[in-house]
Design a protein around this motif. Structure first.
Motif, PDB file in Angstrom:
ATOM      1  N   ASP A  50       1.415  28.348  28.047  1.00 35.72           N
ATOM      2  CA  ASP A  50       1.728  27.650  26.800  1.00 35.72           C
ATOM      3  C   ASP A  50       0.633  27.904  25.764  1.00 35.72           C
ATOM      4  OD1 ASP A  50       3.944  26.430  28.001  1.00 35.72           O
ATOM      5  OD2 ASP A  50       2.746  24.735  28.681  1.00 35.72           O
ATOM      6  N   THR A 139       6.651  23.578  30.787  1.00 39.90           N
ATOM      7  CA  THR A 139       6.499  24.774  31.606  1.00 39.90           C
ATOM      8  C   THR A 139       6.381  24.372  33.078  1.00 39.90           C
ATOM      9  OG1 THR A 139       5.347  25.879  29.799  1.00 39.90           O
ATOM     10  CG2 THR A 139       5.066  26.827  31.987  1.00 39.90           C
ATOM     11  N   HIS A 140       7.069  25.123  33.936  1.00 37.33           N
ATOM     12  CA  HIS A 140       6.989  24.848  35.370  1.00 37.33           C
ATOM     13  C   HIS A 140       5.526  24.851  35.812  1.00 37.33           C
ATOM     14  CE1 HIS A 140      11.266  24.979  35.707  1.00 37.33           C
ATOM     15  NE2 HIS A 140      11.358  26.272  35.447  1.00 37.33           N
ATOM     16  N   ASN A 142       3.445  22.290  35.187  1.00 41.60           N
ATOM     17  CA  ASN A 142       2.679  21.341  34.388  1.00 41.60           C
ATOM     18  C   ASN A 142       3.003  19.919  34.855  1.00 41.60           C
ATOM     19  OD1 ASN A 142       1.375  19.818  32.474  1.00 41.60           O
ATOM     20  ND2 ASN A 142       2.031  21.077  30.735  1.00 41.60           N
ATOM     21  N   ASP A 162      11.674  29.379  32.918  1.00 44.61           N
ATOM     22  CA  ASP A 162      10.252  29.131  32.706  1.00 44.61           C
ATOM     23  C   ASP A 162       9.885  27.675  32.457  1.00 44.61           C
ATOM     24  OD1 ASP A 162       9.683  31.866  32.922  1.00 44.61           O
ATOM     25  OD2 ASP A 162      10.158  32.187  30.798  1.00 44.61           O
ATOM     26  N   TYR A 163      10.874  26.842  32.146  1.00 41.67           N
ATOM     27  CA  TYR A 163      10.553  25.460  31.812  1.00 41.67           C
ATOM     28  C   TYR A 163      11.716  24.534  32.142  1.00 41.67           C
ATOM     29  CZ  TYR A 163      13.459  25.775  27.598  1.00 41.67           C
ATOM     30  OH  TYR A 163      14.514  25.925  26.726  1.00 41.67           O
TER      31      TYR A 163
END
Length: 171
Positions: A50, A139-140, A142, A162-163
């Motif tokens: 990020d 985001t994956h 986090n 991605d998220y």
């Protein structure tokens, strides 16, 4: 130079439930403090992919970024005893539906500041802007952001490569 009389008024300062923690508009006057904050947090901000622009920010980029009127979005600095410790944004995606983004100085994570700041921001969004919904993409990996959104009442609504997208109803 633009005529100050024709410039939009900055958004109001927002108080939080945490004493001495406020949100105020990030303006060009904050460029030095914001650059120093970014510079201290380059690794923290970009560890999950990020905030790449912020990771690579130069002083010139920060000055240009803060000189641009964010309207209709809101761009707030999170301040503890007046010192800039983070940022929280409200993004006018499709009003009354908004997006959000936020981050804190790594040294201030885990003290409840993001929870208090986001609570105040979303209360302002509902009361002053008539916002009905706020969305956030995380985001994956986090896990801290997922925990924050869960505390705030967000629910997971979609999972992408991605998220993950989260939603908060303000109704």
């Amino acid at each position: 130079m633009p005529d100050p009389a024709t410039q939009p008024a900055p958004p109001p300062a927002l108080t939080t439930a945490v004493p001495d923690l406020t949100l105020t508009a990030l303006t060009p006057a904050d460029a030095d403090a914001y650059y120093a904050l970014l510079d201290r947090n380059r690794t923290h901000l970009s560890r999950l992919g990020d905030y790449q622009e912020e990771r690579d920010a130069t002083e010139a980029w920060v000055r240009d970024h803060l000189s641009r009127d964010p309207a209709p979005d809101l761009r707030y600095g999170i301040r503890l005893r007046g010192r800039l410790i983070g940022r929280a944004d409200l993004i006018a995606v499709d009003p009354p539906r908004y997006g959000t983004g936020y981050w804190l100085d790594e040294a201030h994570v885990g003290a409840g500041y993001a929870t208090a700041a986001c609570t105040a921001l979303y209360r302002h969004a509902a009361d002053a802007l008539g916002a009905t919904d706020v969305f956030a993409g995380v985001t994956h990996g986090n896990t801290r952001s997922v925990a924050l959104l869960t505390r705030l009442g967000f629910e997971q609504v979609a999972d992408f490569a991605d998220y993950t997208r989260f939603h908060l109803s303000l109704r």
